[in-house]
Design an enzyme around this catalytic site. Structure first.
Site, PDB file in Angstrom:
ATOM      1  CD  GLU A 197      -2.435  -1.279   2.736  1.00 47.56           C
ATOM      2  OE1 GLU A 197      -2.474  -0.288   3.490  1.00 47.56           O
ATOM      3  OE2 GLU A 197      -2.847  -2.398   3.056  1.00 47.56           O
ATOM      4  CG  ASP A 242       3.521  12.510   5.054  1.00 49.35           C
ATOM      5  OD1 ASP A 242       3.421  12.174   6.257  1.00 49.35           O
ATOM      6  OD2 ASP A 242       4.393  13.287   4.638  1.00 49.35           O
ATOM      7  CE  LYS A 289       9.039   7.219   7.490  1.00 44.91           C
ATOM      8  NZ  LYS A 289       8.894   7.632   8.612  1.00 44.91           N
ATOM      9  CE1 TYR A 304      -4.627  -4.468  11.003  1.00 39.91           C
ATOM     10  CE2 TYR A 304      -4.133  -2.719  12.547  1.00 39.91           C
ATOM     11  CZ  TYR A 304      -4.154  -4.052  12.236  1.00 39.91           C
ATOM     12  OH  TYR A 304      -3.688  -4.952  13.152  1.00 39.91           O
ATOM     13  CB  CYS A 308      16.976  47.157  16.274  1.00 37.16           C
ATOM     14  SG  CYS A 308      17.529  46.110  14.928  1.00 37.16           S
ATOM     15  CE  LYS A 357       4.778   5.023   7.182  1.00 40.29           C
ATOM     16  NZ  LYS A 357       4.573   6.368   7.666  1.00 40.29           N
ATOM     17  CB  CYS A 367      19.652  42.665  17.564  1.00 39.70           C
ATOM     18  SG  CYS A 367      19.718  44.458  17.773  1.00 39.70           S
ATOM     19  CB  CYS A 382      22.351  44.313  15.037  1.00 38.09           C
ATOM     20  SG  CYS A 382      20.795  44.437  14.155  1.00 38.09           S
ATOM     21  CB  CYS A 386      20.513  48.828  14.962  1.00 36.64           C
ATOM     22  SG  CYS A 386      20.718  47.540  16.189  1.00 36.64           S
TER      23      CYS A 386
HETATM   24  S1  IVH Z   1      -0.705   0.073   8.686  1.00 36.16           S
HETATM   25  C1  IVH Z   1      -0.355  -2.118  12.719  1.00 36.16           C
HETATM   26  N1  IVH Z   1      -0.920   1.213   6.336  1.00 36.16           N
HETATM   27  O1  IVH Z   1       1.968   5.051   9.075  1.00 36.16           O
HETATM   28  C2  IVH Z   1      -0.252  -1.502  11.370  1.00 36.16           C
HETATM   29  N2  IVH Z   1      -0.172   2.552   8.135  1.00 36.16           N
HETATM   30  O2  IVH Z   1       3.988   4.017  11.550  1.00 36.16           O
HETATM   31  C3  IVH Z   1      -0.734  -0.139  11.356  1.00 36.16           C
HETATM   32  N3  IVH Z   1       0.218   4.901   7.539  1.00 36.16           N
HETATM   33  O3  IVH Z   1       0.881   6.482  11.738  1.00 36.16           O
HETATM   34  C4  IVH Z   1      -0.316   0.724  10.269  1.00 36.16           C
HETATM   35  N4  IVH Z   1      -0.315   4.735   5.422  1.00 36.16           N
HETATM   36  O4  IVH Z   1      -1.094   6.097  10.244  1.00 36.16           O
HETATM   37  C5  IVH Z   1      -0.589   1.389   7.634  1.00 36.16           C
HETATM   38  N5  IVH Z   1      -1.205   2.084   4.206  1.00 36.16           N
HETATM   39  C6  IVH Z   1      -0.877   2.259   5.478  1.00 36.16           C
HETATM   40  C7  IVH Z   1      -0.469   3.508   5.973  1.00 36.16           C
HETATM   41  C8  IVH Z   1      -0.116   3.613   7.318  1.00 36.16           C
HETATM   42  C9  IVH Z   1       0.077   5.550   6.374  1.00 36.16           C
HETATM   43  C10 IVH Z   1       0.691   5.516   8.787  1.00 36.16           C
HETATM   44  C11 IVH Z   1      -0.092   5.168  10.011  1.00 36.16           C
HETATM   45  C12 IVH Z   1       0.893   5.232  11.136  1.00 36.16           C
HETATM   46  C13 IVH Z   1       2.201   5.089  10.439  1.00 36.16           C
HETATM   47  C14 IVH Z   1       2.846   3.788  10.853  1.00 36.16           C
END
Ligand code: IVH
Length: 667
Positions: free
Chosen positions: A113, A117, A312, A226, A430, A115, A424, A406, A409
């Site tokens: 999936e 942000d 990451k 999830y 100033c 991640k 300063c 500064c 001044c």
């Molecule tokens: S699964 C127990 N899936 O990433 C498993 N987390 O450190 C729970 N996050 O703050 C996390 N996208 O909010 C999962 N596709 C995704 C995610 C995801 C973002 C965030 C989550 C958490 C951090 C995990």
């Protein structure tokens, strides 16, 4: 490394990481990148492994950071909200794959999936209706933000269909689209408001706004990732998630089943380049074992599941030449070095300037003019310099010397012990400090004097104003004699200045620009202190009794009013009729039941927030004080009262009472 050194390093890392957790989760203002954070966390985990005698359950390696804030009701999660282990390279991912194979064999599939942000949320549904929405908090307990979450259009309040489990929890990420985030910042710029650093911070901050109608005005969005509960639809995480689409949840189409780690790596490679074309930000890829049975078999460590990991992306960097450094003077006199760079393209924009923060940063990286430097877009708006390519350094170059005077001044700069910033001290003559203070005073969040901000330079250089008090002595003839100033704009400005006299006390306190007194602190002060004279005469002890006011802020307030210039300015505001007292409605005297009694509040309470309790003490004639002394009459104790306070109260024989007893006292 010897034992003693390791101990010191472990302690230092723990304390630094705690600070960064606070910046990230509570203030939503991280000062280092995720990568830097993870490097520190890894260092700590490594040292704890080498020196197990220093392991501790309270180490940041054993717990998740906390976003809990005092204003929301806290709720314990039925299933703790854990974080994920991080990797930054394919080798570590293969190690993860091998660990899994050792436990469950070869017969399994992954789900990949994106991640997202943003900020995580747990949604609890029962009989197809949203019951509660809770933030991650410290993983065990989170803030109840249901009212705010109900304003998010993509989170269903009633589920569609009928084949959903009777009770279940679904977790996901609340975020802003890139375009919506940019729109918000554009509007903020127009309104002269501080810009939000990135979509993640903006989402986390919005979710914690106390006014749900303000949340509703911002287009928050949510992806779910999830599902938890006793009777989920299938043994496959993938099938459960895609099924949740039928119930009305937003499950992105990018989730993909991968038969093996090679396929996972292909998915990662694809999104490493493609992510820039997504309408929302991602900071990595999450890899999960698909079967719930196998997930169970793999289990959890103290902090994260063994069946999932996140890969990451490193923040994008660019290498460019450092041409020169400007030293900017802020309204509080703080000096910020800003680098002028040879323009370079980085993550969608051309970067010409980067922040260098302070002298420590320059020294740490030994940054020199003419160097090729790495620039990174981290959590902040302004990119920062994260290192130097020393091999490209010219043969003659010398370490950069921080300025001593500064740039505006010429006053000799000061640097207080323990602080990284140079200042300063010439507060009242100033020019950028004077102008900055007036600009802050008239800004929207302070006195909200429309149209004034653009005029300050003109008024100041024409010697019409030299402090905030002078704004209230402006007359029309003075204004229309100025260049580009018509009758209409003069009338508008004067009207707006007149209206500002009714600004609430908390905003006036904020507007005064006392060092370290931001909006939240100003609000807390106004909740606790009746008027400006009471604030001017407050003792250190009275000030630190106010929530969020620590030693540094209390000292700064005292210093501010010790200065005769500031007192003179207050007098000008008084003469002009600016509101300098708390709105009577916010605190009406209700009784004298606590007259002559002093209270110290400590801990977290069940029925009321600390602020409410403090207000009740005042309304009933009592007094709040910050620290326990023999003169204190009561310590009002909640959950988690600090052990040092408890010991002191017992030693000095100060009576300890609990919330219910206190409420009975004022019945
Ligand atoms: S699964 C127990 N899936 O990433 C498993 N987390 O450190 C729970 N996050 O703050 C996390 N996208 O909010 C999962 N596709 C995704 C995610 C995801 C973002 C965030 C989550 C958490 C951090 C995990």
């Amino acid at each position: 490394m010897n034992k003693e050194k390791a101990k010191k390093r472990i302690e230092q890392l723990r304390s630094d990481l705690e600070k960064h957790n606070y910046n990230y989760y509570v203030l939503n203002k991280p000062i280092i990148s995720d990568f830097e954070y993870d490097v520190m966390l890894n260092d700590l985990a490594h040292l704890e492994k080498l020196f197990p005698e220093f392991q501790s359950s309270s180490s940041p390696t054993q717990k998740v950071g906390s976003d809990i804030t005092a204003e929301f009701k806290q709720v314990t999660h039925k299933y703790p909200m854990l974080s994920l282990g991080n990797t930054y390279n394919p080798e570590e991912l293969r190690e993860f794959d091998n660990r899994i194979k050792k436990i469950i064999g070869e017969n399994f599939e992954y789900v990949c999936e994106l991640k997202y942000d943003g900020t995580s949320i747990s949604l609890i549904y029962s009989d197809g209706k949203l019951q509660r929405a809770i933030t991650r908090g410290d993983g065990e307990k989170g803030d109840d933000v249901t009212l705010n979450v109900r304003t998010i259009k993509t989170i269903p309040y009633y589920l569609k269909g009928s084949d959903f489990p009777k009770e279940f929890e679904i977790r996901g990420e609340i975020f802003f689209n890139k375009a919506d985030f940019e729109k918000i910042n554009k509007e903020r710029k127009l309104n002269n408001e501080a810009l939000l650093a990135n979509p993640r911070n903006a989402a986390a901050g919005t979710l914690k706004l106390l006014d749900s109608s303000a949340v509703a005005k911002r287009p928050l969005d949510c992806f779910l990732y999830y599902i938890l509960g006793e009777n989920t639809f299938s043994d496959s995480h993938y099938k459960n998630l895609t099924k949740a689409r039928d119930w009305g949840f937003q499950i992105p189409e990018h989730i993909t089943r991968c038969a093996n780690i090679e396929k996972v790596l292909e998915f990662i490679e694809y999104w490493t380049n493609e992510r820039k074309n997504l309408p929302f930000e991602i900071d990595g890829i999450v890899i999960k074992v698909d079967s719930l049975k196998q997930q169970k078999q793999l289990g959890f460590t103290a902090k994260s599941p063994r069946w999932a990991i996140s890969y990451k992306f490193k923040a994008e960097q660019a290498l460019t030449k450092l041409l020169s450094i400007d030293f900017q003077v802020g309204r509080t006199g703080a000096i910020t070095p800003v680098a002028n760079l040879e323009p370079v393209f980085l993550a969608g924009t051309t970067v010409k300037r980067a922040s260098l923060h302070n002298a420590d940063q320059i020294e740490l990286h030994d940054i020199r003019i003419g160097d090729y430097v790495f620039v990174e877009k981290g959590g902040e708006i302004i990119p920062k310099i994260v290192g130097v390519e020393v091999t490209k350094r010219e043969s003659v170059s010398s370490p950069l010397k921080f300025i001593e005077n500064c740039p505006e001044c010429n006053s000799l700069l000061i640097r207080n012990e323990g602080e990284a910033q140079h200042y300063c001290p010439n507060e009242f003559s100033c020019p950028p400090q004077i102008k900055g203070k007036i600009e802050h005073f008239v800004s929207r969040k302070a006195m909200n004097i429309a149209g004034a901000e653009a005029t300050i330079e003109l008024l100041y250089t024409n010697k019409i104003i030299s402090d905030i008090g002078d704004l209230y002595n402006l007359d029309k003839t003075q204004l229309i004699n100025l260049e580009r100033f018509g009758e209409k704009s003069a009338d508008n400005l004067l009207l707006s200045i007149e209206q500002s006299k009714n600004t609430s006390f908390e905003k006036v306190i904020y507007a005064l620009g006392i060092r370290f007194v931001g909006e939240t602190v100003a609000k807390k002060i106004a909740n606790n202190i009746e008027n400006i004279d009471a604030l001017i005469n407050s003792t250190f002890d009275e000030l630190i009794s106010i929530d969020e006011v620590g030693d540094k802020i209390a000292q700064s307030i005292i210093e501010h009013f010790k200065n005769e210039n500031n007192i003179r300015i207050i007098q000008k505001l008084k003469d002009a009729g600016v509101n300098l007292k708390r709105d009577e409605n916010t605190s009406q005297k209700k009784s004298d039941k606590l007259s002559g009694l002093s209270f110290v509040i400590s801990g977290v309470f069940e029925k009321h927030s600390r602020d409410e309790l403090k207000q009740m003490i005042e309304e009933n004639g009592g007094k709040n004080v910050g620290s326990i002394s023999a003169k204190t009459n009561y310590v009002l104790a909640g959950e988690n009262m600090g052990p040092a306070k408890l010991e002191k109260a017992q030693k000095l024989k100060v009576k300890i009472i609990f919330e219910n007893e206190f409420l009975e006292m004022i019945l």
